[in-house]
Design a protein around this motif. Structure first.
Motif, short mmCIF file in Angstrom:
data_model
loop_
_atom_site.label_atom_id
_atom_site.label_comp_id
_atom_site.label_asym_id
_atom_site.label_seq_id
_atom_site.Cartn_x
_atom_site.Cartn_y
_atom_site.Cartn_z
N CYS A 17 0.86 -1.18 0.00
CA CYS A 17 0.00 0.00 0.00
C CYS A 17 0.90 1.24 0.00
CB CYS A 17 -0.88 -0.02 1.25
SG CYS A 17 -1.89 1.48 1.46
N GLU A 18 0.60 2.17 -0.89
CA GLU A 18 1.40 3.40 -0.97
C GLU A 18 1.22 4.29 0.27
OE1 GLU A 18 1.23 5.70 -4.59
OE2 GLU A 18 1.10 3.88 -5.80
N CYS A 19 0.13 4.12 1.00
CA CYS A 19 -0.12 4.94 2.19
C CYS A 19 0.53 4.39 3.44
CB CYS A 19 -1.62 5.07 2.45
SG CYS A 19 -2.48 6.13 1.30
N CYS A 20 0.22 3.13 3.76
CA CYS A 20 0.64 2.57 5.05
C CYS A 20 1.71 1.48 4.94
CB CYS A 20 -0.57 2.02 5.79
SG CYS A 20 -1.28 0.53 5.06
N ASP A 21 2.11 1.13 3.73
CA ASP A 21 3.14 0.13 3.45
C ASP A 21 2.73 -1.30 3.82
OD1 ASP A 21 5.61 -0.42 2.24
OD2 ASP A 21 6.66 -0.44 4.17
N ARG A 22 1.45 -1.54 3.98
CA ARG A 22 0.96 -2.90 4.24
C ARG A 22 1.31 -3.79 3.05
NH1 ARG A 22 -5.42 -4.45 4.62
NH2 ARG A 22 -5.15 -6.68 4.39
N ASP A 23 1.76 -5.00 3.32
CA ASP A 23 2.05 -5.96 2.26
C ASP A 23 0.77 -6.37 1.55
OD1 ASP A 23 4.77 -6.00 2.82
OD2 ASP A 23 4.63 -7.75 4.13
N LEU A 24 0.83 -6.40 0.22
CA LEU A 24 -0.30 -6.81 -0.61
C LEU A 24 0.19 -7.84 -1.62
CD1 LEU A 24 -1.86 -3.27 -1.18
CD2 LEU A 24 -2.77 -5.09 0.28
N PRO A 25 0.20 -9.11 -1.24
CA PRO A 25 0.67 -10.15 -2.15
C PRO A 25 -0.23 -10.24 -3.39
CG PRO A 25 -0.25 -11.12 -0.16
CD PRO A 25 -0.23 -9.64 0.05
N PRO A 26 0.24 -10.90 -4.43
CA PRO A 26 -0.52 -10.96 -5.69
C PRO A 26 -1.93 -11.53 -5.55
CG PRO A 26 1.68 -11.85 -6.01
CD PRO A 26 1.53 -11.57 -4.54
N ASP A 27 -2.15 -12.38 -4.54
CA ASP A 27 -3.47 -12.98 -4.37
C ASP A 27 -4.34 -12.25 -3.34
OD1 ASP A 27 -2.06 -13.70 -2.12
OD2 ASP A 27 -2.60 -15.82 -2.20
N SER A 28 -3.94 -11.05 -2.94
CA SER A 28 -4.68 -10.30 -1.93
C SER A 28 -6.00 -9.77 -2.48
CB SER A 28 -3.85 -9.11 -1.43
OG SER A 28 -4.61 -8.35 -0.52
N LEU A 29 -7.07 -10.02 -1.73
CA LEU A 29 -8.38 -9.47 -2.07
C LEU A 29 -8.54 -8.06 -1.51
CD1 LEU A 29 -10.62 -12.62 -1.49
CD2 LEU A 29 -9.83 -11.67 -3.66
N ASP A 30 -7.56 -7.60 -0.74
CA ASP A 30 -7.61 -6.27 -0.14
C ASP A 30 -6.83 -5.22 -0.92
OD1 ASP A 30 -9.28 -6.89 2.02
OD2 ASP A 30 -7.60 -7.69 3.16
N ALA A 31 -6.28 -5.58 -2.07
CA ALA A 31 -5.52 -4.62 -2.88
C ALA A 31 -6.47 -3.83 -3.77
CB ALA A 31 -4.48 -5.35 -3.73
N MET A 32 -6.33 -2.52 -3.75
CA MET A 32 -7.13 -1.62 -4.57
C MET A 32 -6.17 -0.82 -5.46
SD MET A 32 -10.20 -2.16 -3.26
CE MET A 32 -11.25 -0.76 -3.63
N MET A 33 -6.62 -0.45 -6.65
CA MET A 33 -5.75 0.29 -7.55
C MET A 33 -6.55 1.22 -8.45
SD MET A 33 -4.82 -2.81 -10.20
CE MET A 33 -3.57 -1.88 -11.00
N CYS A 34 -5.84 2.20 -9.04
CA CYS A 34 -6.44 3.09 -10.02
C CYS A 34 -5.98 2.65 -11.41
CB CYS A 34 -6.04 4.54 -9.75
SG CYS A 34 -4.31 4.91 -10.17
N SER A 35 -6.39 3.35 -12.43
CA SER A 35 -6.03 2.96 -13.80
C SER A 35 -4.55 3.16 -14.10
CB SER A 35 -6.88 3.73 -14.82
OG SER A 35 -6.58 5.11 -14.76
N PHE A 36 -3.83 3.89 -13.24
CA PHE A 36 -2.38 4.06 -13.41
C PHE A 36 -1.59 3.08 -12.56
CE2 PHE A 36 -4.04 8.14 -14.81
CZ PHE A 36 -3.34 8.33 -15.99
N GLU A 37 -2.30 2.14 -11.92
CA GLU A 37 -1.72 1.06 -11.11
C GLU A 37 -1.20 1.51 -9.75
OE1 GLU A 37 0.89 -1.34 -13.56
OE2 GLU A 37 -0.49 -1.19 -15.24
N CYS A 38 -1.55 2.73 -9.32
CA CYS A 38 -1.26 3.13 -7.94
C CYS A 38 -2.02 2.15 -7.06
CB CYS A 38 -1.74 4.55 -7.68
SG CYS A 38 -1.01 5.79 -8.79
N THR A 39 -1.39 1.69 -6.00
CA THR A 39 -1.94 0.59 -5.22
C THR A 39 -2.08 0.94 -3.75
OG1 THR A 39 -0.91 -0.94 -6.78
CG2 THR A 39 -1.58 -1.86 -4.66
N TYR A 40 -3.24 0.58 -3.18
CA TYR A 40 -3.56 0.86 -1.79
C TYR A 40 -4.28 -0.33 -1.18
CZ TYR A 40 -2.62 5.42 -3.68
OH TYR A 40 -2.01 6.47 -4.31
#
Length: 85
Positions: free
Chosen positions: A9-32
């Protein structure tokens, strides 16, 4: 070109593995993570203003030839809450 699956996550640095259902992104691939996307950012990317949606899961077999990114992106100052319009 494969979608970049960023590892945190770009905000809190939480790990988001490839299979995470908690990963959110915009069309530019910014990830939170879902928590920051909903509670801090109100569903809007602080970089581009775009909508944050759940990142798709890449099948494990496809990660062999198209691995997730290992480059961590982090806002040193954290994320500023998005103001309601």
């Amino acid at each position: 070109m494969a979608l970049e699956l960023r590892p945190n996550c770009e905000c809190c640095d939480r790990d988001l593995p490839p299979d995470s259902l908690d990963a959110m992104m915009c069309s530019f691939e910014c990830t939170y993570c879902r928590d920051c996307a909903t509670t801090v950012l109100d569903g809007k990317c602080p970089n581009c203003g775009g909508e944050l949606v759940r990142r798709p899961i890449r099948p494990a077999a496809k990660l062999v030839n198209n691995p997730a990114s290992t480059k961590r992106v982090l806002k040193a100052e954290g994320c500023t809450p998005v103001k309601a319009a």
